[in-house]
Enzyme design. Structure first.
Site, PDB file in Angstrom:
ATOM      1  N   ASP A  20       0.859  -1.186   0.000  1.00 50.46           N
ATOM      2  CA  ASP A  20       0.000   0.000   0.000  1.00 50.46           C
ATOM      3  C   ASP A  20       0.894   1.234   0.000  1.00 50.46           C
ATOM      4  O   ASP A  20       2.023   1.167  -0.475  1.00 50.46           O
ATOM      5  CB  ASP A  20      -0.950  -0.028   1.205  1.00 50.46           C
ATOM      6  CG  ASP A  20      -2.280   0.663   0.920  1.00 50.46           C
ATOM      7  OD1 ASP A  20      -2.264   1.857   0.593  1.00 50.46           O
ATOM      8  OD2 ASP A  20      -3.341   0.001   1.019  1.00 50.46           O
TER       9      ASP A  20
ATOM     10  N   HIS B 174       2.089   1.863  -3.217  1.00 48.89           N
ATOM     11  CA  HIS B 174       1.185   2.828  -3.857  1.00 48.89           C
ATOM     12  C   HIS B 174       1.737   4.242  -3.821  1.00 48.89           C
ATOM     13  O   HIS B 174       0.999   5.197  -4.058  1.00 48.89           O
ATOM     14  CB  HIS B 174      -0.188   2.786  -3.188  1.00 48.89           C
ATOM     15  CG  HIS B 174      -0.907   1.477  -3.370  1.00 48.89           C
ATOM     16  ND1 HIS B 174      -2.130   1.220  -2.794  1.00 48.89           N
ATOM     17  CD2 HIS B 174      -0.573   0.360  -4.053  1.00 48.89           C
ATOM     18  CE1 HIS B 174      -2.521  -0.013  -3.115  1.00 48.89           C
ATOM     19  NE2 HIS B 174      -1.583  -0.555  -3.874  1.00 48.89           N
TER      20      HIS B 174
END
Length: 416
Positions: free
Chosen positions: A233, A256
């Site tokens: 993430d 991310h």
């Protein structure tokens, strides 16, 4: 032996005894005189075999150290320690200097029934001036928990535990530590002041859900530098209510990217002010620099005075992204625009390669268009699969509800 000879012999025997004990006695006296003590968790019963739960030994060492008058050092020697969950709470008002030196390998319990939803595996609360260091490792053993994470599909999901959680801590230093395979976030800062982190290594597979590297919320005076973060993430996520956050020399990827947000999900969120991200590298991530706010915000808030400078992107799908219609779930029916106001945002000296033809996407809210967005010296080219450096081709920009200001080199070309 006469009584007189006995009296003469006693001082001699005392001198001989102290001399025989040598430096250990002298060192102990000096340590007490200076008001300093070392609390070795093994002295409190830690076994360090990787199978026995050593939580009580760690808590016992903390509780005794927290009551000490002067300088303390909790020592976790090399070895493998099974822990958790465990909460280290202050205030430790009589401690003048507090070091938690972790040299060992810490493993989290995989029994999820032991953890509070949204809590931490290891939590630190209400303590002033803690230094957490030593080169040790926090292994969350998340692989056994990730199948139970349904947050990407369920807005009301139960949160798995964070590896390291700091709550209402002041003047904290974290350096030379590793966090592996957290069940959820690796490190979370909530209502902290004056936090310094450096030489932190964070790692989890790129398909591990919600394993944000460092999440910051309702905190101020945060400085994180010289750290490597690769997760499933956000490498670092800056949530609501933060001010004066500086991120320097961060190596991010996979993951991310570095994100502001998501913002605007809950009522009464605080503003974000004074964020600086600079001198960093983002490689092989879904996003590079991203600002994300929820559509249909239940309240109004703002994110302003943010600078992203001297950042290199290597094969990043969305290098520069503002997304004010954020919704990570499979079904998002609301079309009401976000009420988070974005302003005074600077992207400067951003370079590298994009995996998407749209290297710059500024998708702002139609309810509150972005204001004072600057892009200076941006050079992002598309790298198609299998092509070398000479195969780079042009990228494009996409802009909605924003009139950005472009300065210097602009690849992709500015929005019309």
């Amino acid at each position: 032996m006469s009584s007189g000879n006995g009296r003469r012999l006693i001082p001699f025997l005392l001198f001989f005894f102290v001399s025989w004990r040598g430096s250990s006695i002298v060192g102990l006296v000096a340590e007490r005189a200076q008001g300093a003590a070392v609390f070795d968790v093994r002295s409190f019963g830690a076994v360090a075999d990787g199978f026995t739960d050593d939580s009580n030994a760690f808590l016992a060492a903390w509780n005794k150290a927290c009551r000490f008058l002067g300088e303390v050092n909790i020592l976790v020697p090399r070895g493998t320690y099974l822990l958790g969950p465990i909460r280290f709470a202050g205030p430790c008002s009589s401690v003048s200097s507090f070091t938690f030196q972790i040299k060992g390998y810490l493993k989290a319990s995989t029994n999820l029934s032991k953890y509070e939803p949204g809590g931490g595996w290891i939590e630190f609360r209400w303590t002033e001036g803690l230094t957490l260091t030593g080169g040790g490792t926090f292994d969350g053993q998340g692989a056994k928990a990730w199948p139970y994470n349904n947050c990407p599909m369920n807005i009301n999901c139960k949160l798995l535990p964070t590896n390291l959680k700091f709550i209402a801590m002041n003047r904290t230093v974290v350096q030379r530590l590793t966090s592996l395979n957290s069940k959820f976030f690796h490190i979370a800062l909530v209502e902290c002041r004056d936090f310094t982190g450096s030489e932190i290594e964070i790692s989890a597979p790129e398909d591990s859900p919600n394993t944000d590297g460092i999440h910051v919320e309702r905190s101020s005076g945060i400085d994180i530098s010289r750290s490597r973060i690769g997760t499933g993430d956000d490498c670092i996520s800056v949530g609501q209510g933060n001010s004066q956050v500086t991120l320097t020399s961060i190596a991010c990827g996979p993951g991310h990217g570095i994100s502001v947000g998501s913002l605007g999900r809950y009522p009464n969120e605080g503003d974000v002010r004074g964020l600086v991200v600079r001198d960093s590298t983002i490689s092989g991530t879904t996003n590079g620099i991203r600002i994300k706010t929820w559509r249909d915000s239940p309240g109004s808030s703002a994110a302003t005075n943010m600078t992203f400078e001297n950042i290199t992107m290597h094969n990043v799908r969305n290098p520069i992204l503002i997304n004010q219609a954020y919704c990570p779930f499979r079904s998002c029916s609301s079309k009401v625009p976000s009420r988070v106001e974005l302003s005074d945002i600077r992207f400067k000296d951003i370079r590298g390669t994009s995996l998407s033809p749209v290297a710059v996407a500024l998708e702002c809210s139609r309810a509150i268009p972005c204001k004072d967005v600057y892009l200076e010296n941006v050079h992002l080219e598309l790298l198609r699969s299998g092509e070398n450096k000479e195969g780079h081709v042009a990228t494009s920009s996409s802009c909605k509800n924003v009139k950005a200001k472009f300065i210097g080199t602009q690849i992709p070309p500015p929005c019309p």
